[in-house]
Enzyme design. Structure first.
Site, PDB file in Angstrom:
ATOM      1  N   GLU A   6      -1.209  -1.876  -7.054  1.00  0.00           N
ATOM      2  CA  GLU A   6      -0.368  -2.954  -6.536  1.00  0.00           C
ATOM      3  C   GLU A   6       0.468  -3.500  -7.675  1.00  0.00           C
ATOM      4  O   GLU A   6       0.019  -3.542  -8.824  1.00  0.00           O
ATOM      5  CB  GLU A   6      -1.231  -4.061  -5.911  1.00  0.00           C
ATOM      6  CG  GLU A   6      -0.422  -5.099  -5.196  1.00  0.00           C
ATOM      7  CD  GLU A   6       0.530  -4.477  -4.200  1.00  0.00           C
ATOM      8  OE1 GLU A   6       1.700  -4.242  -4.574  1.00  0.00           O
ATOM      9  OE2 GLU A   6       0.125  -4.216  -3.072  1.00  0.00           O
ATOM     10  N   CYS A  54       0.835  -1.196   0.000  1.00  0.00           N
ATOM     11  CA  CYS A  54       0.000   0.000   0.000  1.00  0.00           C
ATOM     12  C   CYS A  54       0.868   1.243   0.000  1.00  0.00           C
ATOM     13  O   CYS A  54       0.990   1.923   0.998  1.00  0.00           O
ATOM     14  CB  CYS A  54      -0.994   0.018   1.148  1.00  0.00           C
ATOM     15  SG  CYS A  54      -2.396   1.053   0.761  1.00  0.00           S
TER      16      CYS A  54
END
Length: 239
Positions: free
Chosen positions: A119, A11
Site C-alpha cells: 500500500e 489493492c
C-alpha cells in the site's frame, strides 16, 4: 496496494510466494489445476497477471480446487477483455448491486491467497510504499470474486477466460494511517462461509465485517511500483 497508476479502490499489488504444499495444507485444497505457473514465487503480483485462486468444488466433487485466473474481472457481458484492467478491486459496499460484480458476488466467490500486500501512503513528499502482512506470517486469504468470459465473435467454442477481483473495505484502526481502504481478509471460518454456496447475503456481509487478521507493516523500496521489479527485496524493510 497500487499499480503504476494508483487505483482508487486500492489493492493493486501483492506478494504470493506460498509453495504448492503450503497452499494445499492451509486452504484444504483437494485438486490443483495443471498450471505450473501457479507456484512461481511472485513478490510483485500486478494487475492482468495470472494468479492462483481457491474455488469451491463442483457439485459432484465438493473438494476445493486451486485454479488459475487473470487478475482483473471481466464480466461475462463485456465486449472486450481489456475492461478487466480497471476491475482489479470490487468495493464490498456496492459489489452486490453493481452490474459488473453482482452475478459473481451471488454465485462465484473465491479466495485469492497471498503472503502480504503493498500500500502506498501519501505524504508531503510524495507516495511511499509499505508491505503489509499478518503478524504471524500465516497465509492471507483475500475475499475474491471470479468470472468467465468468452469472445463469441471468434467462434462459439472459443476458450473461456477466467478472471478475478479482490474485495475491498474501509480501512480499520491504525491501517487508516496508511490508506482509507484495505482488502477484505478472512480467517478460517470466514473462508468457509465465503466459499459456501448456501451463504445468504446477510452472512456474506457479516464475513466482510468480521475482524481481519492482526497485521504488521514496514516501509519498502519504491521500486515495487514497477511490475518489472520482482524480487524478495520488494518486501525487505528499508534501512
Amino acid at each position: 496496494m497500487t499499480s503504476t497508476r494508483h487505483h482508487e479502490g486500492m489493492c493493486g499489488r501483492y506478494a504470493n510466494f506460498l509453495t504448492e504444499q503450503e497452499l494445499v495444507d492451509h486452504f484444504h485444497i483437494a485438486a490443483v489445476a495443471d498450471e505450473p505457473r501457479l507456484f512461481d514465487a511472485n513478490w510483485n503480483v500486478s494487475p492482468t497477471q495470472l494468479v492462483a485462486i481457491v474455488v469451491p468444488g463442483k457439485d459432484d466433487d465438493p473438494g476445493r480446487r486451486l485454479e488459475p485466473a487473470r487478475w482483473g474481472l471481466v464480466p461475462s457481458w463485456a465486449k472486450d477483455p481489456s475492461v478487466g484492467a480497471r476491475m482489479i478491486n470490487a468495493r464490498s459496499e456496492t459489489a452486490a448491486e453493481k452490474p459488473s460484480f453482482r452475478s459473481a458476488f451471488a454465485k462465484r466467490r473465491c479466495i485469492v491467497p497471498a503472503n502480504g500486500y503493498f500500500e502506498w501512503q501519501t505524504g508531503a513528499d510524495g507516495k511511499h510504499p509499505f508491505y503489509i502482512h499478518p503478524e504471524d506470517d500465516s497465509p492471507l486469504a483475500f475475499a475474491g470474486l471470479y468470472e468467465f468470459w468468452r469472445d463469441k465473435a471468434l467462434r462459439e467454442d472459443a476458450p473461456w477466460l477466467v478472471t478475478t477481483t479482490i474485495m475491498t473495505t474501509a480501512a480499520r484502526g491504525s491501517m487508516r494511517d496508511i490508506h482509507d481502504r484495505q482488502p477484505v481478509m478472512l480467517g478460517s471460518e470466514g473462508v468457509d462461509a465465503w466459499l459456501s454456496r448456501d451463504a445468504d447475503q446477510g452472512t456474506l456481509f457479516d464475513v466482510i465485517a468480521a475482524p481481519a487478521p492482526s497485521l504488521a507493516w514496514h516501509p519498502v523500496r519504491k521500486a515495487v511500483g514497477s511490475p518489472k521489479n520482482n524480487a524478495p527485496d520488494n518486501i525487505a524493510p528499508l534501512d
